[in-house]
Design a protein around this motif. Structure first.
Motif, PDB file in Angstrom:
ATOM      1  N   SER A 108      88.426 -10.023  -0.589  1.00 18.52           N
ATOM      2  CA  SER A 108      88.477  -8.567  -0.703  1.00 18.52           C
ATOM      3  C   SER A 108      88.261  -7.933   0.674  1.00 18.52           C
ATOM      4  CB  SER A 108      87.394  -8.080  -1.667  1.00 18.52           C
ATOM      5  OG  SER A 108      86.104  -8.277  -1.105  1.00 18.52           O
ATOM      6  N   GLY A 109      88.488  -6.612   0.741  1.00 23.16           N
ATOM      7  CA  GLY A 109      88.282  -5.918   2.012  1.00 23.16           C
ATOM      8  C   GLY A 109      86.848  -6.012   2.495  1.00 23.16           C
ATOM      9  N   GLY A 110      85.900  -5.900   1.566  1.00 23.70           N
ATOM     10  CA  GLY A 110      84.498  -6.010   1.947  1.00 23.70           C
ATOM     11  C   GLY A 110      84.141  -7.395   2.437  1.00 23.70           C
ATOM     12  N   GLN A 111      84.701  -8.419   1.796  1.00 23.55           N
ATOM     13  CA  GLN A 111      84.434  -9.794   2.216  1.00 23.55           C
ATOM     14  C   GLN A 111      85.048 -10.081   3.578  1.00 23.55           C
ATOM     15  OE1 GLN A 111      86.082 -11.641  -1.307  1.00 23.55           O
ATOM     16  NE2 GLN A 111      84.051 -12.154  -2.109  1.00 23.55           N
ATOM     17  N   ARG A 112      86.207  -9.508   3.849  1.00 29.57           N
ATOM     18  CA  ARG A 112      86.821  -9.682   5.183  1.00 29.57           C
ATOM     19  C   ARG A 112      85.943  -9.036   6.253  1.00 29.57           C
ATOM     20  NH1 ARG A 112      93.370  -8.874   4.386  1.00 29.57           N
ATOM     21  NH2 ARG A 112      93.514  -9.912   2.372  1.00 29.57           N
ATOM     22  N   GLN A 113      85.431  -7.857   5.950  1.00 28.88           N
ATOM     23  CA  GLN A 113      84.527  -7.211   6.898  1.00 28.88           C
ATOM     24  C   GLN A 113      83.288  -8.078   7.122  1.00 28.88           C
ATOM     25  OE1 GLN A 113      83.942  -4.744   9.611  1.00 28.88           O
ATOM     26  NE2 GLN A 113      85.186  -3.636   8.121  1.00 28.88           N
ATOM     27  N   THR A 114      82.822  -8.747   6.069  1.00 29.65           N
ATOM     28  CA  THR A 114      81.675  -9.647   6.173  1.00 29.65           C
ATOM     29  C   THR A 114      81.972 -10.784   7.135  1.00 29.65           C
ATOM     30  OG1 THR A 114      80.933  -9.160   3.919  1.00 29.65           O
ATOM     31  CG2 THR A 114      80.175 -11.227   4.910  1.00 29.65           C
ATOM     32  N   VAL A 115      83.156 -11.372   7.007  1.00 27.02           N
ATOM     33  CA  VAL A 115      83.547 -12.472   7.889  1.00 27.02           C
ATOM     34  C   VAL A 115      83.610 -12.002   9.337  1.00 27.02           C
ATOM     35  CG1 VAL A 115      85.395 -14.105   8.464  1.00 27.02           C
ATOM     36  CG2 VAL A 115      84.788 -13.699   6.064  1.00 27.02           C
ATOM     37  N   ALA A 116      84.179 -10.819   9.569  1.00 25.67           N
ATOM     38  CA  ALA A 116      84.289 -10.297  10.933  1.00 25.67           C
ATOM     39  C   ALA A 116      82.909 -10.031  11.535  1.00 25.67           C
ATOM     40  CB  ALA A 116      85.129  -9.025  10.933  1.00 25.67           C
ATOM     41  N   ILE A 117      82.005  -9.472  10.737  1.00 26.60           N
ATOM     42  CA  ILE A 117      80.650  -9.198  11.235  1.00 26.60           C
ATOM     43  C   ILE A 117      79.899 -10.502  11.484  1.00 26.60           C
ATOM     44  CG2 ILE A 117      78.408  -8.214  10.627  1.00 26.60           C
ATOM     45  CD1 ILE A 117      79.902  -5.969   9.195  1.00 26.60           C
ATOM     46  N   ALA A 118      80.026 -11.453  10.550  1.00 27.55           N
ATOM     47  CA  ALA A 118      79.356 -12.742  10.727  1.00 27.55           C
ATOM     48  C   ALA A 118      79.850 -13.431  12.000  1.00 27.55           C
ATOM     49  CB  ALA A 118      79.599 -13.631   9.510  1.00 27.55           C
ATOM     50  N   ARG A 119      81.153 -13.365  12.262  1.00 25.59           N
ATOM     51  CA  ARG A 119      81.704 -13.970  13.485  1.00 25.59           C
ATOM     52  C   ARG A 119      81.096 -13.337  14.729  1.00 25.59           C
ATOM     53  NH1 ARG A 119      88.009 -13.399  14.156  1.00 25.59           N
ATOM     54  NH2 ARG A 119      87.365 -11.228  14.440  1.00 25.59           N
ATOM     55  N   SER A 120      80.862 -12.024  14.681  1.00 27.06           N
ATOM     56  CA  SER A 120      80.306 -11.345  15.851  1.00 27.06           C
ATOM     57  C   SER A 120      78.880 -11.776  16.140  1.00 27.06           C
ATOM     58  CB  SER A 120      80.363  -9.825  15.647  1.00 27.06           C
ATOM     59  OG  SER A 120      79.389  -9.403  14.711  1.00 27.06           O
ATOM     60  N   LEU A 121      78.193 -12.357  15.143  1.00 25.90           N
ATOM     61  CA  LEU A 121      76.796 -12.760  15.316  1.00 25.90           C
ATOM     62  C   LEU A 121      76.645 -14.160  15.891  1.00 25.90           C
ATOM     63  CD1 LEU A 121      75.253 -11.395  11.985  1.00 25.90           C
ATOM     64  CD2 LEU A 121      75.317 -10.293  14.228  1.00 25.90           C
ATOM     65  N   LEU A 122      77.747 -14.871  16.070  1.00 26.82           N
ATOM     66  CA  LEU A 122      77.674 -16.247  16.579  1.00 26.82           C
ATOM     67  C   LEU A 122      76.946 -16.337  17.911  1.00 26.82           C
ATOM     68  CD1 LEU A 122      81.083 -18.049  15.872  1.00 26.82           C
ATOM     69  CD2 LEU A 122      78.794 -18.804  15.204  1.00 26.82           C
ATOM     70  N   SER A 123      77.116 -15.343  18.746  1.00 24.90           N
ATOM     71  CA  SER A 123      76.537 -15.385  20.099  1.00 24.90           C
ATOM     72  C   SER A 123      75.151 -14.744  20.166  1.00 24.90           C
ATOM     73  CB  SER A 123      77.476 -14.688  21.082  1.00 24.90           C
ATOM     74  OG  SER A 123      77.688 -13.341  20.691  1.00 24.90           O
ATOM     75  N   ASN A 124      74.559 -14.440  18.996  1.00 23.26           N
ATOM     76  CA  ASN A 124      73.228 -13.814  18.943  1.00 23.26           C
ATOM     77  C   ASN A 124      73.153 -12.529  19.773  1.00 23.26           C
ATOM     78  OD1 ASN A 124      72.004 -15.886  17.293  1.00 23.26           O
ATOM     79  ND2 ASN A 124      72.062 -17.193  19.126  1.00 23.26           N
ATOM     80  N   PRO A 125      74.007 -11.552  19.467  1.00 22.89           N
ATOM     81  CA  PRO A 125      74.008 -10.308  20.247  1.00 22.89           C
ATOM     82  C   PRO A 125      72.769  -9.461  19.954  1.00 22.89           C
ATOM     83  CG  PRO A 125      75.411 -10.061  18.333  1.00 22.89           C
ATOM     84  CD  PRO A 125      74.965 -11.505  18.343  1.00 22.89           C
ATOM     85  N   LYS A 126      72.526  -8.491  20.817  1.00 24.12           N
ATOM     86  CA  LYS A 126      71.445  -7.531  20.617  1.00 24.12           C
ATOM     87  C   LYS A 126      71.989  -6.182  20.145  1.00 24.12           C
ATOM     88  CE  LYS A 126      68.346 -10.397  22.046  1.00 24.12           C
ATOM     89  NZ  LYS A 126      67.428 -11.031  21.060  1.00 24.12           N
ATOM     90  N   ILE A 127      73.276  -5.948  20.393  1.00 27.02           N
ATOM     91  CA  ILE A 127      73.921  -4.687  20.031  1.00 27.02           C
ATOM     92  C   ILE A 127      75.234  -5.020  19.333  1.00 27.02           C
ATOM     93  CG2 ILE A 127      74.909  -2.525  20.909  1.00 27.02           C
ATOM     94  CD1 ILE A 127      73.197  -3.169  23.514  1.00 27.02           C
ATOM     95  N   ILE A 128      75.522  -4.336  18.226  1.00 29.42           N
ATOM     96  CA  ILE A 128      76.795  -4.550  17.554  1.00 29.42           C
ATOM     97  C   ILE A 128      77.474  -3.203  17.341  1.00 29.42           C
ATOM     98  CG2 ILE A 128      75.730  -4.567  15.254  1.00 29.42           C
ATOM     99  CD1 ILE A 128      77.931  -6.708  14.548  1.00 29.42           C
ATOM    100  N   LEU A 129      78.751  -3.138  17.696  1.00 27.82           N
ATOM    101  CA  LEU A 129      79.546  -1.927  17.557  1.00 27.82           C
ATOM    102  C   LEU A 129      80.487  -2.100  16.371  1.00 27.82           C
ATOM    103  CD1 LEU A 129      80.624  -1.611  21.323  1.00 27.82           C
ATOM    104  CD2 LEU A 129      78.503  -0.798  20.270  1.00 27.82           C
ATOM    105  N   LEU A 130      80.438  -1.183  15.427  1.00 31.09           N
ATOM    106  CA  LEU A 130      81.270  -1.243  14.230  1.00 31.09           C
ATOM    107  C   LEU A 130      82.209  -0.043  14.224  1.00 31.09           C
ATOM    108  CD1 LEU A 130      78.511  -2.142  11.591  1.00 31.09           C
ATOM    109  CD2 LEU A 130      80.032  -3.714  12.821  1.00 31.09           C
ATOM    110  N   ASP A 131      83.505  -0.299  14.300  1.00 34.76           N
ATOM    111  CA  ASP A 131      84.514   0.753  14.346  1.00 34.76           C
ATOM    112  C   ASP A 131      85.069   0.981  12.941  1.00 34.76           C
ATOM    113  OD1 ASP A 131      86.355   2.614  15.074  1.00 34.76           O
ATOM    114  OD2 ASP A 131      87.652   1.255  16.193  1.00 34.76           O
ATOM    115  N   GLU A 132      84.653   2.053  12.297  1.00 38.59           N
ATOM    116  CA  GLU A 132      85.111   2.422  10.944  1.00 38.59           C
ATOM    117  C   GLU A 132      85.008   1.234   9.974  1.00 38.59           C
ATOM    118  OE1 GLU A 132      85.808   5.335   9.944  1.00 38.59           O
ATOM    119  OE2 GLU A 132      86.385   6.513  11.694  1.00 38.59           O
ATOM    120  N   PRO A 133      83.811   0.688   9.757  1.00 37.00           N
ATOM    121  CA  PRO A 133      83.687  -0.516   8.946  1.00 37.00           C
ATOM    122  C   PRO A 133      84.017  -0.335   7.473  1.00 37.00           C
ATOM    123  CG  PRO A 133      81.524   0.373   9.444  1.00 37.00           C
ATOM    124  CD  PRO A 133      82.509   1.149  10.271  1.00 37.00           C
ATOM    125  N   THR A 134      83.986   0.913   6.960  1.00 40.83           N
ATOM    126  CA  THR A 134      84.258   1.125   5.533  1.00 40.83           C
ATOM    127  C   THR A 134      85.600   1.796   5.285  1.00 40.83           C
ATOM    128  OG1 THR A 134      83.091   3.258   5.554  1.00 40.83           O
ATOM    129  CG2 THR A 134      81.804   1.292   4.994  1.00 40.83           C
TER     130      THR A 134
END
Length: 273
Positions: free
Chosen positions: A153-179
């Protein structure tokens, strides 16, 4: 990477500060004197009408565009984010609206696309373990790592994209129109993810047009109008009507600045008044 003096006027838990950021494209001033602070464990929503400069600001923060003027501070130190790779290395992760997922690949392959674990050959066991760690960290509802992204689903795809962004243990995350373009249930799922990012101590910058979503998860909302700041507000202390007034220009910019919760030094307060 450019180091400088520590930023003044920001709290000790501030992970990102912008001071006087400007960006021009020929004769068009996309951003002018942008100021913003983001603390660890805080969600700051960026709102504004079309053409307000929201996407340009995200691209400056993610290293896609270099600002023409102004300073960017990470953890109090001045930095020059000359490329997306450098911004990523400095702890800034970005999830753009298009998500950049490969629909024919499964969840695990998308999570590690371009970041595969391979001492020699691909280490499927290590990647599967890390994948489930990331998804559990977000309390994500993904049925299987082997399911193709096209089947999610669209929400699950957004989950995958956000999870991928966490691989590098960031301190700041930018979300462009996530919903954007999500249904009610999928939107709720993504907003829960944003809450989890906040609980995990990340500084979150969320671009959104949806006032309900902003009020649901944001601690503060920063309004851009015609490429300029037009107020930074505590969500608990401002009505949706006041935010909309700032977006449309009905609220005076000077009044909006005085209503902002950005921590200032005594000198800055005197100058503002």
């Amino acid at each position: 990477m450019m180091k400088g003096t520590a930023v003044t006027g920001a709290g000790t838990d501030t992970v990102l500060s912008l001071r006087g950021i400007c960006k021009r494209f020929g004769a068009v001033a996309a951003l002018t004197d942008i100021e913003l602070d983001v603390a660890a464990g805080e969600v700051v929503a960026i709102v504004g009408d079309n053409g307000a400069g929201k996407s340009t600001l995200v691209k400056v923060l993610s290293g896609v565009y270099a600002p023409d003027a102004g300073k960017i501070f990470l953890h109090g130190e001045e930095e020059s984010l000359g490329s997306p790779a450098l911004a990523h290395a400095r702890g800034i992760a970005t999830v753009f609206q298009d998500l950049a997922l490969c629909e024919n690949l499964d969840v695990k392959a998308n999570l590690f696309l371009g970041q595969e674990i391979r001492p020699w050959l691909l280490d499927d066991v290590a990647m599967e373990k890390r994948s489930w760690e990331l998804l559990r960290q977000l309390s994500a509802k993904i049925p299987s790592l082997s399911v193709p992204v096209a089947a999610l689903s669209g929400g699950q795809r957004q989950t995958v994209a956000i999870a991928r962004s966490l691989l590098s243990n960031p301190k700041i995350i930018l979300l462009d129109e996530p919903t954007a373009a999500l249904g009610v249930a999928q939107t709720a799922e993504v907003l829960n993810l944003v809450e989890r990012l906040k609980q995990n101590g990340l500084g979150v910058v969320m671009i959104s047009h949806n006032m309900e979503d902003v009020r649901a998860v944001a601690d503060r909302v920063a309004v851009l109008r015609l490429g300029r700041n037009n107020g930074v507000y505590d969500v608990e202390d401002v009505s949706s009507e006041e935010i909309i007034a700032a977006i449309t220009g009905a609220t005076d910019n000077a009044v909006s600045r005085r209503a902002a919760r950005r921590v200032t030094s005594p000198q800055e307060e005197r100058e503002e008044l």
